[in-house]
Design a protein around this motif. Structure first.
Motif, PDB file in Angstrom:
ATOM      1  N   ILE A   1      41.632  32.610  47.186  1.00 40.86           N
ATOM      2  CA  ILE A   1      40.647  32.596  46.095  1.00 40.86           C
ATOM      3  C   ILE A   1      39.244  32.515  46.671  1.00 40.86           C
ATOM      4  O   ILE A   1      38.340  33.252  46.251  1.00 40.86           O
ATOM      5  N   MET A   2      39.041  31.631  47.642  1.00 43.04           N
ATOM      6  CA  MET A   2      37.710  31.491  48.254  1.00 43.04           C
ATOM      7  C   MET A   2      37.333  32.749  49.034  1.00 43.04           C
ATOM      8  O   MET A   2      36.174  33.167  49.021  1.00 43.04           O
ATOM      9  N   MET A   3      38.293  33.365  49.710  1.00 41.44           N
ATOM     10  CA  MET A   3      38.012  34.599  50.446  1.00 41.44           C
ATOM     11  C   MET A   3      37.587  35.704  49.477  1.00 41.44           C
ATOM     12  O   MET A   3      36.595  36.405  49.719  1.00 41.44           O
ATOM     13  N   ASP A   4      38.323  35.877  48.387  1.00 39.36           N
ATOM     14  CA  ASP A   4      37.960  36.896  47.397  1.00 39.36           C
ATOM     15  C   ASP A   4      36.606  36.596  46.753  1.00 39.36           C
ATOM     16  O   ASP A   4      35.835  37.505  46.455  1.00 39.36           O
ATOM     17  N   THR A   5      36.317  35.314  46.546  1.00 34.32           N
ATOM     18  CA  THR A   5      35.020  34.933  45.983  1.00 34.32           C
ATOM     19  C   THR A   5      33.899  35.286  46.948  1.00 34.32           C
ATOM     20  O   THR A   5      32.876  35.858  46.549  1.00 34.32           O
TER      21      THR A   5
ATOM     22  N   PRO B   1      34.009  34.191  40.232  1.00 33.68           N
ATOM     23  CA  PRO B   1      33.703  35.294  39.310  1.00 33.68           C
ATOM     24  C   PRO B   1      34.914  35.643  38.444  1.00 33.68           C
ATOM     25  O   PRO B   1      36.066  35.449  38.842  1.00 33.68           O
ATOM     26  N   LYS B   2      34.653  36.144  37.259  1.00 37.39           N
ATOM     27  CA  LYS B   2      35.714  36.475  36.302  1.00 37.39           C
ATOM     28  C   LYS B   2      36.731  37.442  36.907  1.00 37.39           C
ATOM     29  O   LYS B   2      37.938  37.277  36.708  1.00 37.39           O
TER      30      LYS B   2
ATOM     31  N   PRO C   1      41.352  29.102  38.268  1.00 38.29           N
ATOM     32  CA  PRO C   1      41.120  29.091  39.721  1.00 38.29           C
ATOM     33  C   PRO C   1      40.048  28.097  40.172  1.00 38.29           C
ATOM     34  O   PRO C   1      40.201  27.469  41.213  1.00 38.29           O
ATOM     35  N   VAL C   2      38.981  27.920  39.403  1.00 36.43           N
ATOM     36  CA  VAL C   2      37.940  26.981  39.818  1.00 36.43           C
ATOM     37  C   VAL C   2      38.475  25.549  39.816  1.00 36.43           C
ATOM     38  O   VAL C   2      38.106  24.741  40.675  1.00 36.43           O
ATOM     39  N   ASP C   3      39.383  25.216  38.892  1.00 33.91           N
ATOM     40  CA  ASP C   3      39.990  23.885  38.886  1.00 33.91           C
ATOM     41  C   ASP C   3      40.899  23.705  40.099  1.00 33.91           C
ATOM     42  O   ASP C   3      40.944  22.629  40.699  1.00 33.91           O
ATOM     43  N   PHE C   4      41.612  24.751  40.458  1.00 35.94           N
ATOM     44  CA  PHE C   4      42.481  24.731  41.633  1.00 35.94           C
ATOM     45  C   PHE C   4      41.651  24.523  42.903  1.00 35.94           C
ATOM     46  O   PHE C   4      42.021  23.734  43.778  1.00 35.94           O
TER      47      PHE C   4
ATOM     48  N   ASP D   1      40.587  36.247  37.081  1.00 35.03           N
ATOM     49  CA  ASP D   1      41.647  36.970  36.368  1.00 35.03           C
ATOM     50  C   ASP D   1      42.779  37.379  37.309  1.00 35.03           C
ATOM     51  O   ASP D   1      43.941  37.408  36.933  1.00 35.03           O
ATOM     52  N   LYS D   2      42.429  37.673  38.543  1.00 38.91           N
ATOM     53  CA  LYS D   2      43.416  38.095  39.542  1.00 38.91           C
ATOM     54  C   LYS D   2      44.417  36.980  39.854  1.00 38.91           C
ATOM     55  O   LYS D   2      45.584  37.246  40.125  1.00 38.91           O
ATOM     56  N   TYR D   3      43.969  35.716  39.807  1.00 39.71           N
ATOM     57  CA  TYR D   3      44.808  34.591  40.227  1.00 39.71           C
ATOM     58  C   TYR D   3      45.401  33.778  39.083  1.00 39.71           C
ATOM     59  O   TYR D   3      46.304  32.968  39.307  1.00 39.71           O
TER      60      TYR D   3
END
Length: 184
Positions: free
Chosen positions: A104-108, A20-21, A42-45, A25-27
């Motif tokens: 990133i996955m946890m926040d998602t 999500p945006k 982040p999605v590429d990471f 934006d956070k990362y």
């Protein structure tokens, strides 16, 4: 010559809108500070860290019936296939420096389960392509109406102070699977 199958002959990536945006934006600022990093989204990471995907097999529980002579007979059930198969899959990901892809996955995951989130499913389908030895697509699987279900634990330990190859897993459930064989 017939070749053995290779377990790395697949292509699975999360779609652009998966993270999500708000989370992206956070990362972004942190990812842009990584020296020499070409992965600023982040999605590429996340996609860079994908190591594998586990799709459960298909099995049906037969109905059993005992005849008058005590023998047992089995019959296939009458339930639709979508009600009896296990509709989940697991994505294995390499833990990267600072465990940033884990966060990133946890926040998602937390974003998708927040009360303020209105969408019921991950908007874009999650797609898996199975490849042969030459890289040609053999099968295409499209998981639609997916929900992110769980992320496994993060084990930290002072006794292990050497960088090593560690992974974590994220589990998803899907509501519909579109399978297309591409062997024409």
């Amino acid at each position: 010559m017939v070749l053995n199958s290779r377990n790395n002959s697949f292509d699975f990536r999360f779609p652009r809108g998966f993270v999500p945006k708000d989370v992206a934006d956070k990362y972004k600022k942190y990812l842009n500070k990584i020296p020499g990093s070409l992965l600023s989204e982040p999605v590429d990471f996340i996609n860079y860290s994908i190591q594998g995907i586990n799709i459960p097999g298909v099995s049906f529980d037969p109905l059993s019936q005992e005849d008058n002579d005590g023998t047992k007979r089995y019959h296939r059930g009458a339930l639709p296939i979508q009600n009896v198969i296990n509709r989940e899959f697991t994505v294995s990901m390499q833990l990267l420096d600072g465990f940033i892809n884990y966060w990133i996955m946890m926040d998602t995951l937390l974003w998708y389960y927040a009360r303020s989130t209105k969408q019921a499913y991950i908007i874009d389908p999650l797609c898996l392509r199975i490849l042969d030895a030459e890289g040609a697509s053999v099968a295409y699987m499209e998981f639609t109406d997916c929900i992110m279900n769980s992320i496994n634990e993060l084990n930290l330990n002072f006794a292990e102070n050497v960088a090593s190859f560690n992974t974590f897993e994220v589990t998803f459930y899907y509501n519909k699977l579109n399978l297309r064989l591409e062997i024409e």
